[in-house]
Scaffold this active site. Sequence first.
Site, PDB file in Angstrom:
ATOM      1  CG  ASP A 212      36.483  44.438  36.730  1.00  0.00           C
ATOM      2  OD1 ASP A 212      36.208  43.247  36.480  1.00  0.00           O
ATOM      3  OD2 ASP A 212      37.434  44.760  37.466  1.00  0.00           O
ATOM      4  CG  HIS A 235      37.842  42.883  32.558  1.00  0.00           C
ATOM      5  ND1 HIS A 235      38.571  42.949  33.711  1.00  0.00           N
ATOM      6  CD2 HIS A 235      38.335  43.850  31.745  1.00  0.00           C
ATOM      7  CE1 HIS A 235      39.480  43.924  33.605  1.00  0.00           C
ATOM      8  NE2 HIS A 235      39.337  44.489  32.436  1.00  0.00           N
TER       9      HIS A 235
END
Length: 400
Positions: A212, A235
Amino acid sequence: MGSYLGISVIFSVLCLLGFSANAHGVFSVPGSSGSDITSALLKAFTSACQAPTPSKVVIPKGEFKLGEIVMAGPCKAPIEITLHGTVKADGKALHGKEKWVVFQRINGFKLNGGGIFDGEGNAAWRVNNCHKTFQCKKLPISIRFDFVENAEIRDISSVDSKNFHINVLGAKNLTFDHVKVIAPAESPNTDGIHLGRSEGVKILNSKIATGDDCISVGDGMKKLHVEKVECGPGHGISVGSLGRYGHEEDVSDITVKSCTLTGTDNGLRIKTWPSAACSTTAAGIHFEDITLNNVSNPILIDQEYCPWNQCNKNKPSTIKLIDVSFKNIKGTSGNKDVVKLLCSKAHPCANVEIGNINIQYKGADGPATFQCSNVSPKLTGNQNPKACSTPPGTAAHKKA
Ligand SMILES: *[C@@H]1O[C@H](CO)[C@@H](O)[C@H](O)[C@H]1NC(C)=O
Ligand SMILES: *[C@@H]1O[C@H](CO)[C@@H](O)[C@H](O)[C@H]1NC(C)=O
């Protein structure tokens, strides 16, 4: 007389707890490899925390099991925890818990030693659905720093967290240096370092590879300095999402410089919810000297951030973005949406500066695009693709 009595009371307490420091204030945590050191570590910490002079807790080399543990101050003097070995999150002991290792209300703190916090997340990820829905089973965050002040976290690794790797809340003057975060690209919700409601945090010389956000900045963050961080997979680096909840606090003074992002799903992002529950300001957000290698959505301001359609997209975001810059950003993009500055209709972004940008995209569906809406950036230097050359379209990306 009084102080002699005080000291002897402290020593008696230490002896009762089964710990006495050596002459240099060092409390060693006993444990043979494979054993569970939860209670031994808590005892060592408690003794060190009560010691009137600076002290150190040492966890030796080896692999140990560790259950949920809260190491809470205030302590009488600064504390250093040196982790040489690997501590592994004990799956059964952590069932249904929201946290694994917590450092709380300690002023004057060091954590170091080259050791590893292994969250053993693999089994948990398969049942985790928090990246798809609001209603989901909470998994424990690996390491929390809650209200820790004047602290330095150096030379430690966090591996395979079940949820976020590291969470920082209410910190003042805390530095991460040479920290490593490692988890697979597919691991859900394993944010590297999430920070909020803190002031004066530095993240330096660190490496974050996870599933993430590498670094995510929540509300109330003030004076964050990120430098020489390598990020990817993951991310990317994100300010926000902001405006999901009421009672959020302003964000200010965020600098990200000399970082490299490789193969991440997003690059440098600021995201706010439309129809925000609050109307805060995020001011002074600066990205400079960034290298991107095959990064999708390299530069993105998204004031219509609305995963899972949990909001009313017709109501513009009430979060004000002010004084934002992207300077000297270069590299390659994994998709054609190279720059998107999608600001709020109700509160256009103010004082945005775009310096030198050179981001290449080689895909067949090119050319690369640079979209602007509700923003008139001040351009300094050269931009490739050409600044604001593409009419804003529908947001193609949508990764939480
Ligand atoms: C910040 O914390 C460090 C310890 O990590 C300390 O040496 C330094 O003096 C602190 N700075 C301020 C301004 O308090
Ligand atoms: C770029 O990243 C994509 C995944 O986002 C991957 O499929 C592709 O192989 C990468 N390309 C290069 C040149 O690394």
